[in-house]
Design a protein around this motif. Structure first.
Motif, mmCIF file in Angstrom:
data_model
loop_
_atom_site.group_PDB
_atom_site.id
_atom_site.type_symbol
_atom_site.label_atom_id
_atom_site.label_comp_id
_atom_site.label_asym_id
_atom_site.label_seq_id
_atom_site.Cartn_x
_atom_site.Cartn_y
_atom_site.Cartn_z
ATOM 1 N N GLY A 78 0.880 -1.150 -0.101
ATOM 2 C CA GLY A 78 -0.051 0.059 0.038
ATOM 3 C C GLY A 78 0.789 1.355 0.090
ATOM 4 O O GLY A 78 0.225 2.234 -0.229
ATOM 5 N N THR A 79 2.232 1.132 0.334
ATOM 6 C CA THR A 79 3.103 2.316 -0.002
ATOM 7 C C THR A 79 3.774 2.437 -1.183
ATOM 8 O O THR A 79 4.267 1.460 -1.799
ATOM 9 N N THR A 80 3.635 3.483 -1.865
ATOM 10 C CA THR A 80 4.333 3.750 -2.966
ATOM 11 C C THR A 80 5.677 4.680 -2.355
ATOM 12 O O THR A 80 5.578 5.830 -2.083
ATOM 13 N N LEU A 81 6.650 4.280 -3.040
ATOM 14 C CA LEU A 81 8.117 4.773 -3.177
ATOM 15 C C LEU A 81 8.695 4.946 -4.496
ATOM 16 O O LEU A 81 8.471 4.133 -5.503
ATOM 17 N N VAL A 82 9.478 6.266 -4.819
ATOM 18 C CA VAL A 82 10.099 6.515 -5.712
ATOM 19 C C VAL A 82 11.594 6.266 -5.349
ATOM 20 O O VAL A 82 12.058 6.828 -4.524
ATOM 21 N N VAL A 83 12.072 5.479 -6.179
ATOM 22 C CA VAL A 83 13.836 5.530 -5.984
ATOM 23 C C VAL A 83 14.424 6.267 -7.154
ATOM 24 O O VAL A 83 14.308 5.664 -8.384
ATOM 25 N N ASP A 84 15.128 7.303 -6.846
ATOM 26 C CA ASP A 84 15.692 7.905 -7.956
ATOM 27 C C ASP A 84 16.983 7.514 -8.026
ATOM 28 O O ASP A 84 18.025 7.296 -7.249
ATOM 29 N N GLY A 85 17.486 7.037 -9.344
ATOM 30 C CA GLY A 85 19.040 6.347 -9.492
ATOM 31 C C GLY A 85 18.721 4.643 -9.136
ATOM 32 O O GLY A 85 19.573 3.928 -8.783
ATOM 33 N N ALA A 86 17.573 4.148 -9.707
ATOM 34 C CA ALA A 86 17.216 2.812 -9.375
ATOM 35 C C ALA A 86 18.131 1.719 -9.939
ATOM 36 O O ALA A 86 18.017 0.535 -9.564
ATOM 37 N N SER A 87 18.913 2.223 -10.969
ATOM 38 C CA SER A 87 19.748 1.210 -11.682
ATOM 39 C C SER A 87 21.235 1.508 -10.966
ATOM 40 O O SER A 87 22.125 0.712 -11.732
ATOM 41 N N GLY A 88 21.247 2.062 -10.014
ATOM 42 C CA GLY A 88 22.864 2.230 -9.466
ATOM 43 C C GLY A 88 22.927 1.401 -8.420
ATOM 44 O O GLY A 88 22.080 0.265 -7.900
ATOM 45 N N ALA A 89 24.090 1.063 -7.939
ATOM 46 C CA ALA A 89 24.644 0.447 -7.024
ATOM 47 C C ALA A 89 23.713 0.149 -5.787
ATOM 48 O O ALA A 89 23.631 -0.904 -5.257
ATOM 49 N N VAL A 90 23.463 1.310 -5.379
ATOM 50 C CA VAL A 90 22.417 1.708 -4.051
ATOM 51 C C VAL A 90 20.799 1.236 -4.516
ATOM 52 O O VAL A 90 20.416 0.624 -3.956
ATOM 53 N N GLY A 91 20.720 1.970 -5.918
ATOM 54 C CA GLY A 91 19.357 1.770 -6.190
ATOM 55 C C GLY A 91 18.706 0.307 -6.350
ATOM 56 O O GLY A 91 17.781 0.083 -5.858
ATOM 57 N N VAL A 92 19.864 -0.477 -6.800
ATOM 58 C CA VAL A 92 19.169 -1.826 -7.177
ATOM 59 C C VAL A 92 18.786 -2.554 -5.876
ATOM 60 O O VAL A 92 17.946 -3.311 -5.914
ATOM 61 N N TYR A 93 19.471 -2.268 -4.781
ATOM 62 C CA TYR A 93 19.150 -3.062 -3.585
ATOM 63 C C TYR A 93 17.985 -2.168 -2.735
ATOM 64 O O TYR A 93 17.165 -2.828 -2.366
ATOM 65 N N ALA A 94 17.672 -1.149 -2.970
ATOM 66 C CA ALA A 94 16.785 -0.379 -2.479
ATOM 67 C C ALA A 94 15.496 -0.624 -3.213
ATOM 68 O O ALA A 94 14.381 -0.867 -2.615
ATOM 69 N N VAL A 95 15.292 -0.891 -4.433
ATOM 70 C CA VAL A 95 14.091 -1.521 -5.131
ATOM 71 C C VAL A 95 13.825 -2.906 -4.712
ATOM 72 O O VAL A 95 12.843 -3.288 -4.043
ATOM 73 N N GLN A 96 14.999 -3.666 -4.591
ATOM 74 C CA GLN A 96 14.463 -5.123 -4.208
ATOM 75 C C GLN A 96 14.037 -5.264 -2.851
ATOM 76 O O GLN A 96 13.242 -6.050 -2.449
ATOM 77 N N LEU A 97 14.849 -4.501 -1.940
ATOM 78 C CA LEU A 97 14.260 -4.799 -0.568
ATOM 79 C C LEU A 97 12.985 -4.035 -0.188
ATOM 80 O O LEU A 97 12.147 -4.597 0.424
ATOM 81 N N ALA A 98 12.586 -2.940 -0.982
ATOM 82 C CA ALA A 98 11.457 -2.405 -0.742
ATOM 83 C C ALA A 98 10.366 -3.018 -1.318
ATOM 84 O O ALA A 98 9.343 -3.213 -0.877
ATOM 85 N N VAL A 99 10.601 -3.693 -2.540
ATOM 86 C CA VAL A 99 9.642 -4.668 -3.126
ATOM 87 C C VAL A 99 9.448 -5.935 -2.335
ATOM 88 O O VAL A 99 8.314 -6.336 -2.085
ATOM 89 N N ALA A 100 10.370 -6.448 -1.620
ATOM 90 C CA ALA A 100 10.298 -7.393 -0.982
ATOM 91 C C ALA A 100 9.539 -7.326 0.347
ATOM 92 O O ALA A 100 8.996 -8.236 0.899
ATOM 93 N N ARG A 101 9.309 -6.021 0.802
ATOM 94 C CA ARG A 101 8.744 -5.813 1.940
ATOM 95 C C ARG A 101 7.236 -5.094 1.500
ATOM 96 O O ARG A 101 6.528 -4.500 2.458
#
Ligand SMILES: NC(=O)c1ccc[n+]([C@@H]2O[C@H](COP(=O)([O-])OP(=O)(O)OC[C@H]3O[C@@H](n4cnc5c(N)ncnc54)[C@H](OP(=O)(O)O)[C@@H]3O)[C@@H](O)[C@H]2O)c1
Length: 310
Positions: free
Chosen positions: A146-169
């Motif tokens: 139910g939470t929508t998050l924007v990750v700016d720089g989603a293809s970067g070294a930090v971004g790829v984990y931010a996307v995966q962890l947020a999606v997993a949650r």
């Protein structure tokens, strides 16, 4: 014994980096000596090398860049009980651009056999930063459906984990990337969107339900749009735009408790080992090309995580 190391004695461009031979360091209490198999390049490495983050003309002593490391334990210092000679590990070691580096034992975790050394070295800073900033955003462990998050720089070294962890949650994630990486971001479980002018309008079209939170990892001027999208600077965190954060009242996050970092790294490593997470692509360079690797990262010439292999 001696071994090779990359160092700089003055600040400047990639030309200040030199490969020299030095005496192997000796691990002190709580430390281990690693035979480095791979050391990843992070943007912090070239920011420090440039002198942009220093108040002086030259470092007080030769600096060896690097933090992210994967290697084999070659010697253990006093008091180290959970690692032994021959263990394959990943984690953080200040001065990782080297054939041998000393690391605090508690900053390392065991390397899963399924990860190459180069893949393993690509993980620590990106993954641990992600756990920290998602906690700060209120997207810590738990279900965030139910939470929508924007990750700016989603293809970067930090971004790829931010996307995966947020999606997993459970979060719905919209991730910005360049044209070449839209499919990569989609494959991680996010809806991709191009960064650059008009970002806020493009995101609004993708998120009619609204955007709850935003994470800025690129430092390329998206903060104002992210504040507009979420409606408040308190719903945005940046790790890369210090000046923008000051101007807009957004939190700039850096640094963490080492105990938290080890816990986060262990969790990310477990997720990588069992296939819940994937690493970025890695591109390897010899130690002699450390300057080229830093430049390629700084100017976005090569996609993926750039890794030195001594
Ligand atoms: N404060 C901290 O604790 C902390 C920790 C780690 C990193 N950082 C900082 O965070 C930043 C990113 O680090 P990183 O290792 O993830 O870097 P990276 O792997 O080099 O990735 C940079 C990303 O920026 C994207 N990008 C390029 N131009 C952009 C633009 N105009 N708008 C939005 N995104 C753009 C690139 O996307 P494309 O490749 O798709 O073009 C790429 O994915 C660096 O400044 C680093 O120093 C801070």
């Amino acid at each position: 014994m001696t071994s090779r190391v990359v160092q700089y004695r003055r600040f400047g461009g990639p030309e200040v980096l030199e490969v020299v031979e030095r005496e192997d360091p000796v691990p002190g209490e709580g430390q281990v000596l690693l035979a480095v198999r791979a050391a990843a390049v992070n943007p912090l490495d070239w920011k420090l090398r440039s002198g942009a983050m220093a108040g002086t003309d030259a470092p007080p002593e030769p600096q060896v860049p690097g933090y992210d490391v994967a290697g084999v334990v070659e010697a253990v210092g006093a008091g180290v009980t959970d690692l032994a000679v021959g263990d394959e590990v990943l984690g953080k070691a200040p001065g990782a651009y080297a054939e041998k580096a000393v690391a605090t034992a508690t900053s390392l975790v065991r390397k899963p056999a399924s990860l190459s050394f180069a893949q393993a070295a690509s993980v620590p800073v990106g993954a641990t930063t992600t756990y920290r900033v998602l906690d700060l955003l209120g997207l810590g462990e738990g279900d965030h459906t139910g939470t929508t998050l924007v990750v700016d720089g989603a293809s970067g070294a930090v971004g790829v984990y931010a996307v995966q962890l947020a999606v997993a949650r459970g979060a719905t994630v919209i991730g910005t990337a360049g044209a070449a990486h839209q499919d990569d971001v989609r494959a991680l479980g996010a809806t991709p969107v191009l960064y650059g002018d008009g970002l806020a309008d493009r995101v609004r079209a993708l998120a009619p339900q609204g955007v709850d939170l935003a994470l800025e990892t690129a430092g390329k001027g998206a903060l104002r749009d992210l504040v507009a999208l979420t409606g408040s600077p308190e719903k945005v965190i940046t790790i890369a735009d210090y000046a923008g954060a000051q101007e807009l009242g957004v939190t700039f996050s850096s640094g963490a408790d080492p105990a938290d970092e080890r816990r986060w790294l262990a969790d990310a490593t477990e997720c990588l080992a069992d296939g819940r997470f994937r690493t970025t692509a890695v591109v390897t360079y010899p130690l002699e090309e450390a300057g080229k690797a830093q430049d390629d990262n700084q100017y976005g010439r090569v996609a993926g995580k750039l890794v030195l292999v001594p």
